[in-house]
Scaffold this active site. Structure first.
Site, short mmCIF file in Angstrom:
data_model
loop_
_atom_site.label_atom_id
_atom_site.label_comp_id
_atom_site.label_asym_id
_atom_site.label_seq_id
_atom_site.Cartn_x
_atom_site.Cartn_y
_atom_site.Cartn_z
N ASP A 1 0.79 -1.23 0.00
CA ASP A 1 0.00 0.00 0.00
C ASP A 1 0.83 1.28 0.00
O ASP A 1 0.35 2.32 -0.47
CB ASP A 1 -1.03 0.01 1.15
CG ASP A 1 -0.42 0.18 2.54
OD1 ASP A 1 0.79 -0.09 2.70
OD2 ASP A 1 -1.15 0.58 3.46
N GLU B 1 2.48 -6.76 13.36
CA GLU B 1 1.59 -5.65 12.92
C GLU B 1 0.20 -5.92 13.45
O GLU B 1 -0.31 -7.04 13.33
CB GLU B 1 1.45 -5.60 11.39
CG GLU B 1 2.60 -5.01 10.65
CD GLU B 1 2.36 -4.92 9.14
OE1 GLU B 1 1.19 -4.96 8.71
OE2 GLU B 1 3.35 -4.82 8.41
N TYR C 1 -4.82 -8.39 11.50
CA TYR C 1 -5.73 -7.25 11.65
C TYR C 1 -7.10 -7.66 12.17
O TYR C 1 -8.12 -7.40 11.55
CB TYR C 1 -5.79 -6.48 10.32
CG TYR C 1 -4.50 -5.73 10.11
CD1 TYR C 1 -4.33 -4.46 10.67
CD2 TYR C 1 -3.43 -6.31 9.44
CE1 TYR C 1 -3.13 -3.78 10.54
CE2 TYR C 1 -2.22 -5.63 9.31
CZ TYR C 1 -2.08 -4.37 9.86
OH TYR C 1 -0.89 -3.69 9.75
N GLU D 1 5.12 -10.20 4.52
CA GLU D 1 3.95 -10.85 3.93
C GLU D 1 4.25 -11.57 2.62
O GLU D 1 3.56 -11.37 1.60
CB GLU D 1 2.80 -9.85 3.78
CG GLU D 1 2.46 -9.19 5.12
CD GLU D 1 1.05 -8.63 5.21
OE1 GLU D 1 0.41 -8.42 4.16
OE2 GLU D 1 0.58 -8.44 6.35
#
Ligand code: GCB
Length: 608
Positions: free
Chosen positions: A177, A514, A478, A426
């Site tokens: 991103d 994260e 997340y 990732e």
């Protein structure tokens, strides 16, 4: 093995350093071959077309008001002139040109002669340019920078075409991103060394009782005649500049290897473990030749500390550490990824204010000046190479991915702050080719350095494949954001269960690399509702409950919030002016959650 040295340019009694930062000439090239066909490097850039001013260091994307420059795909050209004093020739200096980072491919000419090609952003490269310089006169440096990402660049991206009324347009797409900022991102140095010079220094430290041990390996460059006798004196200076250990070795081989014992050594400790964290000695290396006398001097900061790890913990100086930190970015308004020492200093002040002891250089190596602060202030670094979302595992990619790690380790191997290497963020480990690929990556890193290896593993990654080659399991998750947004009640259960599962599967220490929630500063919604400041606090608090339970079970060694500050992203419907998961805004003001995190991080610091 590691190739040539890439020591940071440093003034000494035998070396001179000049920065050639400032305003350079700049031009965008919409045809990738035009500048080469017309040889734009062979004369001043302004002769072949118009130029605009462009600051160095800075990303070029946000400097102008042109959308086309912000979103440009392909080549841009930079140029400036500089003088070289004639005294440098009279003193027979070697002159080097060094770039701290150019993203992504750089080609460099000096006075029209090609001197360097470097691929992969975020890492320094240099070359001796003595033979192409005009001494006592003006010189010109020209740099062509290509930001195009493909399936075999690190990181990967792909080039796409879109149809417009003016015809087909090339656009860059990528799966990560953060905005693909480009340009000359860090300082450009011109520096001198003597003919025979210190090319590289490698140190490793150990502790025996109260004695610190510093192993060093000094390699030389520029040696020509074998009948000259070279000696090397090595002193370890304490922070007052007093020599606490020394050695002199006479040799005329290619390097000097030795060991220094430091009685009652002051150890390098992380922030808040010791009243004086980040204690640094200096290894002063002095080369002399029997024929010419003193040749070269370089002073390398050294922190004496050990790193060990077991199946449940990470130990600094044999003491288990718990990481309280962040994922971060090099990112700010206007200059993008350009080095800004005011911002760097402010960031460390904020890190210390909030009580963090660590961060990950997500998702690429950060500037050497940023790493210096970590060494000096006792901030522990998970040092990441630029591999993000690794996919399509080709041999070509593997080679470049390894090169990025070789260059990273060559640059950062001596830093006490670096406690782990992160080989990827990732990666698509659900594909079976990932297994052999990461085995090969990890074997490569192990052949270069003995620090533990980790990667930030994504949701959906296969548990077996993803963790098996790593020493420490890091995962990004997340809960309450991408998974079940708004449902904070699932967080504690999911985080605890998943961390346990990773440990059970691999019997290794585990860290949450994260977690976080996008938050618009000033948006207040109660009861907690996504994107509000209340929601960020709630989401973090639910994670804290999970971490407190996990910490009782030993194997859980750290928590890192995504992200330290808001940052710019590629344009997407899930981003409002960028990624807003920062605890600080992009201009480094605290969101409400910052006070909450501060309370926790200080509590953790004094509990453990
Ligand atoms: C991730 C990525 C990070 C993104 C983050 C997000 O998993 O590692 O680069 O910024 O998620 O906020 O989406």
């Amino acid at each position: 093995c590691l190739s040539q040295g890439i020591l940071y340019p440093q003034d000494s009694e035998t070396r001179q350093v000049r920065k050639i930062d400032g305003i350079w000439h700049f031009r965008v090239s919409n045809d990738s071959l035009l500048g080469f066909r017309q040889r734009w490097y062979s004369e001043p850039l302004s002769k072949s077309g118009s130029v605009i001013p462009m600051p160095v260091p800075s990303s070029y994307n946000d400097i102008t008001v042109e959308k086309n420059i912000r979103e440009h795909v392909g080549l841009v050209w930079y140029e400036r002139t500089f003088y070289v004093p004639d005294t440098w020739r009279k003193q027979a200096y070697r002159v080097w040109l060094r770039f701290g980072s150019v993203h992504y491919i750089a080609q460099v000419w000096v006075n029209g002669q090609k001197v360097m090609y470097h691929e992969i952003g975020h890492l320094p490269f240099q070359r001796e340019i003595t033979s192409v310089l005009h001494f006592g006169a003006e010189n010109r440096v020209t740099v062509a920078v290509d930001n195009t990402l493909t399936s075999s660049t690190v990181p990967q991206g792909y080039v796409d075409k879109i149809h417009t009324m003016d015809g087909v347009k090339t656009v860059q797409r990528y799966s990560f991103d953060f905005f693909n900022y480009a340009g000359i991102h860090r300082s450009v140095h011109l520096y001198t060394t003597p003919q025979i010079y210190i090319d590289d220094i490698t140190v490793e430290t150990d502790i025996s009782g109260t004695t610190g041990i510093v192993y060093y390996n000094v390699s030389l460059g520029g040696l020509q005649s074998s009948n000259d006798e070279i000696s090397c004196r090595v002193d370890l200076l304490d922070s007052d500049g007093v020599s606490v250990a020394h050695n002199t070795v006479v040799d005329n081989d290619n390097g000097f290897i030795g060991k220094l014992d430091v009685p009652d050594a002051k150890l390098w400790w992380p922030y808040l473990v010791d009243p004086n964290p980040g204690y640094l000695y200096k290894l002063e290396v002095r080369l002399s030749s029997a024929q010419w006398g003193l040749e070269d001097v370089y002073r390398l900061p050294v922190g004496i500390r050990t790193i060990h790890w077991t199946n449940v913990s990470l130990l600094i100086n044999d003491k288990p550490v718990y990481l309280r930190g962040f994922g971060r970015h090099e990112d700010s308004d206007i200059r993008g990824k350009g080095l800004d020492m005011a911002l760097v200093t402010k960031d460390y002040n904020l890190l210390k204010w909030i009580g963090a002891n660590s961060y990950r250089t997500s998702h690429y190596p950060y500037a050497e000046e940023i790493m210096d602060f970590a060494d000096e202030q006792g901030i522990m670094i998970i040092d990441e190479c630029p591999s993000v979302d690794t996919d399509k595992f080709s041999p070509e990619l593997l080679k470049k991915h390894k090169d990025s790690l070789t260059e990273l380790i060559q640059r950062d191997k001596n830093r006490p702050s670096v406690i782990m290497w992160s080989v990827a963020n990732e990666p698509r480990t659900q594909y079976k080719e990932a297994d052999g690929y990461f085995k090969s990556i990890v074997d490569h890193v192990k052949s270069l350095d003995n620090r533990p290896i980790t990667a930030a593993i994504a949701q959906g990654a296969d548990y077996e494949n993803a963790g098996k080659h790593m020493d420490i399991i890091g995962f990004n998750r997340y809960n309450g954001w991408y998974t079940d947004p708004g449902k904070t009640e699932i967080i504690q259960l999911n985080v605890e269960a998943e961390a346990e599962q990773w440990h059970k599967k691999h019997n290794k220490p585990v860290i949450l690399m994260e977690y976080g929630a996008d938050t618009m500063i000033g948006l207040h919604l109660y009861p907690q509702y996504i994107w509000s400041e209340e929601y960020q606090i709630e989401l973090l608090s639910e994670h804290f409950k999970a971490f407190d339970n996990l910490r009782k079970k030993d194997f859980f060694i750290g928590e890192m919030i995504w992200n330290f500050a808001d940052f710019k992203t590629d344009q997407s419907t899930t981003r409002v002016g960028g990624n807003r998961k920062g605890i600080f805004t992009r201009d480094r003001q605290p969101k409400s959650a910052a006070y909450h995190v501060r309370k926790r991080y200080f509590q953790l610091a004094f509990e453990i």
